[in-house]
Write an enzyme that holds these catalytic residues in place. Sequence first.
Site, PDB file in Angstrom:
ATOM      1  N   ARG A 180      39.855   5.193  -9.899  1.00 24.43           N
ATOM      2  CA  ARG A 180      38.410   5.763  -8.577  1.00 24.43           C
ATOM      3  C   ARG A 180      38.560   7.434  -8.858  1.00 24.43           C
ATOM      4  O   ARG A 180      37.455   8.157  -8.736  1.00 24.43           O
ATOM      5  CB  ARG A 180      38.765   5.222  -7.373  1.00 24.43           C
TER       6      ARG A 180
ATOM      7  N   HIS B  73      35.252   9.346  -9.859  1.00 19.56           N
ATOM      8  CA  HIS B  73      34.451  10.273  -8.593  1.00 19.56           C
ATOM      9  C   HIS B  73      34.803  11.896  -9.107  1.00 19.56           C
ATOM     10  O   HIS B  73      33.761  12.617  -8.819  1.00 19.56           O
ATOM     11  CB  HIS B  73      35.327  10.144  -7.257  1.00 19.56           C
TER      12      HIS B  73
ATOM     13  N   HIS C 279      34.190  -1.960 -10.111  1.00 14.51           N
ATOM     14  CA  HIS C 279      34.442  -2.589  -9.079  1.00 14.51           C
ATOM     15  C   HIS C 279      35.299  -4.138  -9.259  1.00 14.51           C
ATOM     16  O   HIS C 279      35.697  -4.602  -8.264  1.00 14.51           O
ATOM     17  CB  HIS C 279      33.128  -3.052  -8.198  1.00 14.51           C
TER      18      HIS C 279
ATOM     19  N   TRP D  99      36.885  -6.823  -4.208  1.00 10.23           N
ATOM     20  CA  TRP D  99      35.642  -7.403  -4.971  1.00 10.23           C
ATOM     21  C   TRP D  99      35.931  -8.712  -5.546  1.00 10.23           C
ATOM     22  O   TRP D  99      35.232  -9.526  -5.603  1.00 10.23           O
ATOM     23  CB  TRP D  99      34.965  -6.534  -6.009  1.00 10.23           C
TER      24      TRP D  99
ATOM     25  N   ASP E 264      26.133  -3.017  -4.572  1.00 11.11           N
ATOM     26  CA  ASP E 264      26.625  -3.876  -5.734  1.00 11.11           C
ATOM     27  C   ASP E 264      25.492  -5.162  -5.602  1.00 11.11           C
ATOM     28  O   ASP E 264      25.237  -5.611  -6.711  1.00 11.11           O
ATOM     29  CB  ASP E 264      27.843  -4.630  -5.240  1.00 11.11           C
TER      30      ASP E 264
END
Length: 272
Positions: A38, A42, A167, A183, A228
């Site tokens: 992540r 990001h 995800h 998820w 999503d």
Amino acid sequence: MSSTEASTDKYTAVRKDIAAAFPNEDYDDGSFAPVVLRLAWHASGTYSHKEKNGGSDGATMRFKTEAEDGANAGLEHARAFLEPIKAKHSWISYADLWTLAGCVAIESMGGPHIEWTGGRRDKQSESDCPPVGRLPDGALGKDHVLDVFVSRMGFTVQETVALIGAHTVGRCHADRSGFEGPWTETPTRFSNQFFKQLLHNTWVEKKWDGPRQFVDAEDGELMMLPTDMALLEEPFRPYVELYAKDKQKFFDDFAAAFLKLIELGVAKRGKL
């Protein structure tokens, strides 16, 4: 020694140290790999191909303005995790370390190898931070996804779906993003389960005091964000169906799209 002067062997040593440090039974699902992925995502996902700024080159999340962007809540854990590796290999830039660590995270979780390229340089001023608010907002819908990925960063629709497939690992935390839950049932294994769950589960809005999110109707253990759920709409859905059926196709497309993501705004240099 700059990152551009570093030998392949030195990068290999960094890769090994990163991979060896990921397992940690006291953190989340037993691994730092998802949160480090992540961080790489990001750090790169602030790029604007119209304004030609943002992106992984510079590692500007070291500065308060970007570090305190609400979309980056919790990434202090990933940055702190990598500090001992930066101390041991002081020659590598933070920008290279963060993106390389994201690639190692993917591979260590069973995902595809990413043809990572070194040579990023760290910027030295808070004024170099991109505007706050460029990262995807999971609470929004289809138009937002198209605006961030296609219009601003320059990805195709297919690349967009592949990237959101990250995800398949990790989880949300109510004390960070506001959302809560994983998820998939295998949050430390990179696979195409995200697409399978998205297509085949029945999703209902979660009844709680937090932001709007969805949970599986069967037992409420898994979650999906509004962004999503937007992938079930056109123009995204055909690629969701493709990746749910063909894991290798997802891996191939994700590897190419993630490499593009971490190289946005970075001058091309030799592969290592």
